[in-house]
Write a protein that holds these residues in place. Sequence first.
Motif, mmCIF file in Angstrom:
data_model
loop_
_atom_site.group_PDB
_atom_site.id
_atom_site.type_symbol
_atom_site.label_atom_id
_atom_site.label_comp_id
_atom_site.label_asym_id
_atom_site.label_seq_id
_atom_site.Cartn_x
_atom_site.Cartn_y
_atom_site.Cartn_z
ATOM 1 N N VAL A 173 48.668 42.814 44.063
ATOM 2 C CA VAL A 173 48.974 44.165 43.577
ATOM 3 C C VAL A 173 49.072 44.230 42.060
ATOM 4 N N PHE A 174 49.780 43.313 41.427
ATOM 5 C CA PHE A 174 50.016 43.421 39.983
ATOM 6 C C PHE A 174 48.748 43.206 39.149
ATOM 7 N N PRO A 175 47.984 42.124 39.349
ATOM 8 C CA PRO A 175 46.729 42.014 38.577
ATOM 9 C C PRO A 175 45.711 43.078 38.969
ATOM 10 N N TYR A 234 43.914 29.900 32.977
ATOM 11 C CA TYR A 234 43.712 30.840 31.864
ATOM 12 C C TYR A 234 44.179 32.231 32.278
ATOM 13 N N SER A 235 44.766 32.964 31.327
ATOM 14 C CA SER A 235 45.274 34.310 31.610
ATOM 15 C C SER A 235 44.115 35.291 31.705
ATOM 16 N N ASP A 236 43.700 35.554 32.917
ATOM 17 C CA ASP A 236 42.596 36.474 33.189
ATOM 18 C C ASP A 236 42.877 37.118 34.533
ATOM 19 N N TRP A 237 42.742 38.433 34.612
ATOM 20 C CA TRP A 237 43.101 39.142 35.837
ATOM 21 C C TRP A 237 42.276 38.672 37.031
ATOM 22 N N GLY A 238 40.989 38.421 36.819
ATOM 23 C CA GLY A 238 40.163 37.931 37.917
ATOM 24 C C GLY A 238 40.586 36.545 38.371
#
Length: 295
Positions: free
Chosen positions: A265-267, A236-240
């Motif tokens: 670095v990016f998330p 799932y698209s979630d930064w964590g």
Amino acid sequence: MEKEYKRMLKKFFRNPSGVLGLALLFFFIFVAIFAPVIAPPQPSNKYEPYMMPIVTWSPDPQPPSKEHPFGVSERRDIFYGVVWGTRTAFRIGLIVTGVSTLIGLFIGSISAYYGGWIDEILMRITDIFLSIPFLIAAIVLTTLLGTGLDKVMIAMIVFGWMGTARLIRGNILQAKEEQYVLAAKAIGVSTPGIIVKHLLPNTIFPVLIQASMRMGSLVITAAILSFLGLGAPQGYSDWGAILNYARNWMLGAHGEALKYWYTIVFPGTAMVLFVLAWNLIGDTLRDIFDPRLRI
């Protein structure tokens, strides 16, 4: 009133921090709205656009390239996850902040207006919830409810209303003896009418400032739970969740500590900027609405 709003807007745009925060927020709003254009879902993911596409069968991270600007982690495109994760961040922040703020406003308003044993009971319940560490409580409740972002949001709402209740209670305790409230009582305005039409409009500004500053911290909390495997489902698209994919590569290979820097670095930068945007806006609003800081 119109002149007052113009004065506030003028003061907001004179504050460099507020302008920077607003610019960052608009950037994230733009990314969230145009996510299907910036990172188009694959035809196979058309009905599940939040699922990060698998772009390789190699388990090793791949560095940024023309096809994958942020690189690949756990076979999934990091750029796609960061872009669509912006929508996830807004959904978590807005829903949790909105619902928990409404609960806090209801409990705090009733407690302050009626006082007596009602105030005592409601505030002791609030104290009990406040005595429980927020993150630990969210982890335990999420574990009991089951994994998933909806469960994470429920857990954060259940343990996230107390600060609002305390704040609005204190504000209403100060305002309920004002002349305009006594006049409303004298002409027979109902209790809900007094609270909604007279007390809340004059006491809610500190709550709105608090809510804006909580948005970022709630997204961080959700990211922590996803990093621990309790939040977003696999892919799932979630930064964590993206950081969760990178945890086996954070230290890099032997003698190559920063080899897989892009997996973090990016998330991580997206989270930092998102939280910074809301904090800068909240600080600026506090400066505007705090009478002690007015010029």
